[in-house]
Design an enzyme around this catalytic site. Structure first.
Site, short mmCIF file in Angstrom:
data_model
loop_
_atom_site.label_atom_id
_atom_site.label_comp_id
_atom_site.label_asym_id
_atom_site.label_seq_id
_atom_site.Cartn_x
_atom_site.Cartn_y
_atom_site.Cartn_z
N ARG A 16 0.81 -1.22 0.00
CA ARG A 16 0.00 0.00 0.00
C ARG A 16 0.85 1.27 0.00
O ARG A 16 0.34 2.36 -0.29
CB ARG A 16 -0.94 0.00 1.21
CG ARG A 16 -2.19 -0.83 0.98
CD ARG A 16 -3.15 -0.69 2.15
NE ARG A 16 -2.75 -1.52 3.28
CZ ARG A 16 -3.32 -1.48 4.48
NH1 ARG A 16 -4.30 -0.61 4.71
NH2 ARG A 16 -2.92 -2.27 5.45
N ASN A 228 0.86 2.12 7.19
CA ASN A 228 0.64 1.20 6.07
C ASN A 228 0.56 1.91 4.73
O ASN A 228 0.56 1.25 3.69
CB ASN A 228 -0.65 0.40 6.30
CG ASN A 228 -0.51 -0.58 7.44
OD1 ASN A 228 0.45 -1.34 7.50
ND2 ASN A 228 -1.45 -0.55 8.38
#
Length: 455
Positions: A16, A228
């Site tokens: 991500r 993330n």
């Protein structure tokens, strides 16, 4: 004293992030995330650290070196599988094992110590570090019974609608009885939405065996942030900078606009230094007391003494001694050493050079690969010509030299002490002590030149 171990989970690719850089190596306030984690784990008194690596393993090892041992997770089969890779190193050890993610740079040693202490006080075999979040989306939920005792952890993707409304989240950080951890890991299955070996399943296994499972609710939710994606990376940076700036202000540094001041985590700054808005201070920089760092300056990996003035300028990998100043709009490139009371004015570039005390380089000048003595005046527009197209050469200038404006000093060359360089000269030969060097064509005026031109 009970032995403390730590397992740092740093094997995920971090898709991500959409980056060629391995996720845990993305920097926050000048240091890779995983280095922040290792530093706090060290401060919390861990006797042994094992980092689980996968993608980019060699790069992680380059950064951490001998501060950690390493175990390789060749296939990414979940957090439980990742921890199991440390089995050969830790399985039979007596003590408490901290499991922490390498993408949680905001966790502090104080919180980790509190977690260790709470785990021991409760006589627990597993303790979860939890937090309460207004929006718990994306986090595993901590489920408790009517007595408030932890029953299990459910991941977001496996949660029912009722479970998803729970606001107490699992931060992904735990303490375990070391031997029981590895014993329980062999019983973890993959009956979940991801088909992975979840570390939180260890909690349910220990509960089913009648072991005490505790949960320590952390005081500051900000520390729980796991990075993330780039949005979370920016959020971590903002939080870390706020923490860093607060520390410096508490130590006597004035920040005119803290929200627009960017100071890396390892920077040291003396008291009564004033820093204006838009300033970036990076790397291992040390700044002394009573300094002034003007708006939009950038200083990296440099050492500045006391009473330094930097006005809208760049200083990188250089040293400035007490009472020296630079700017506006000047640049110290790497390996520059500026002596006491040296003045570097506007639009000056210095590179790989030394300037001894009381020397002045006022404006519009390039000083590269040169050694300048004391009490020198370098006139406007002077160029130290150091490159012949193939090699760099050095120039040496003695004490008390006066260099007139618009001079070119062609290295290698030595200008001895008490000498003068006439304005507009191009100096190719050494200048002995006390001489005046003139190297320019004699002026000649052509009479009536205007009248010869067509009009």
């Amino acid at each position: 004293m009970t032995q403390r171990y730590a397992i740092i989970l740093a094997a995920g690719q971090g898709s991500r992030m959409k980056s060629k850089l391995y996720k845990v190596l993305h920097p926050v306030a000048g240091k890779p995330m995983v280095e922040h984690v290792v530093g706090q784990v060290e401060e919390a008194g861990s006797d042994r650290i094992v980092t689980i690596v996968g993608f980019g393993a060699e790069k992680v090892k380059e950064h951490l070196g001998t501060r950690s041992e390493y175990a390789l997770q060749e296939e990414q089969l979940g957090t439980g599988h990742a921890v199991l890779q440390a089995e050969a190193l830790l399985k039979d050890k007596e003590g408490i094992t901290l499991v922490i993610c390498g993408d949680t740079p905001l966790l502090t040693s104080e919180t980790l110590n509190d977690l260790f202490d709470y785990h021991q006080e409760k006589g627990a075999k597993a303790t979860i570090l939890t937090a309460v979040a207004e929006d718990p989306t994306g986090y595993g939920r901590v489920l408790r019974d009517d007595l408030g005792i932890v029953t299990r952890i459910v991941e977001q993707k496996d949660a029912t609608s009722e479970e998803a409304r729970v606001q107490e989240i699992n931060t992904g950080t735990y303490c375990f009885d070391n031997k029981m951890l590895f014993d329980a890991l062999t019983k973890v299955g993959t009956a979940n939405a991801q088909g992975e070996y979840y570390l939180p399943d260890v909690i349910e296994i220990l509960k089913s065996e009648g072991q005490i499972v505790a949960a320590y609710r952390m005081k500051n939710l900000d520390e729980a942030l796991g990075v993330n994606d780039r949005i979370a990376l920016a959020e971590a940076g903002r939080t870390m900078r706020k923490r860093i700036n607060r520390k410096h202000m508490q130590n006597g540094v004035t920040l005119i606009d803290p929200s627009n001041t960017y100071i890396d985590v390892d920077v040291q700054i003396g008291s009564d230094t004033v820093i204006e808005a838009g300033v970036l201070i990076k790397g291992q920089t040390i700044i002394g007391e009573d300094c002034f760092i003007g708006a939009n300056s950038e200083i990296s990996d440099s050492k500045l003494g006391d009473r330094i003035r930097v006005t809208s300028s760049n200083v990188e990998q250089s040293v400035m001694a007490n009472d020296s100043n630079i700017g506006p709009y000047s640049h110290l490139r790497p390996n520059s050493e500026i002596g006491e009371r040296v003045h570097i004015g506007n639009f000056v570039e210095v590179k790989n050079a030394t300037l001894a005390e009381d020397t002045k380089v006022g404006h519009l000048t390039y000083v590269g690969d040169a050694d300048l003595g004391k009490n020198i005046n370098v006139g406007c527009g002077t160029i130290f010509v150091n490159y012949d197209g193939k090699n760099k050469h050095r120039a040496t200038v003695g004490d008390n030299v006066f260099v007139g404006c618009n001079a070119n000093l062609i290295a290698p060359v030595t200008i001895e002490s008490n000498s003068y360089i006439a304005a507009g000269s191009t100096i190719t030969d050494d200048v002995p002590t006390g001489n005046l060097a003139i190297a320019r064509a004699r002026q000649e005026n052509k009479a009536d030149y205007y009248d010869r031109l067509p009009h």
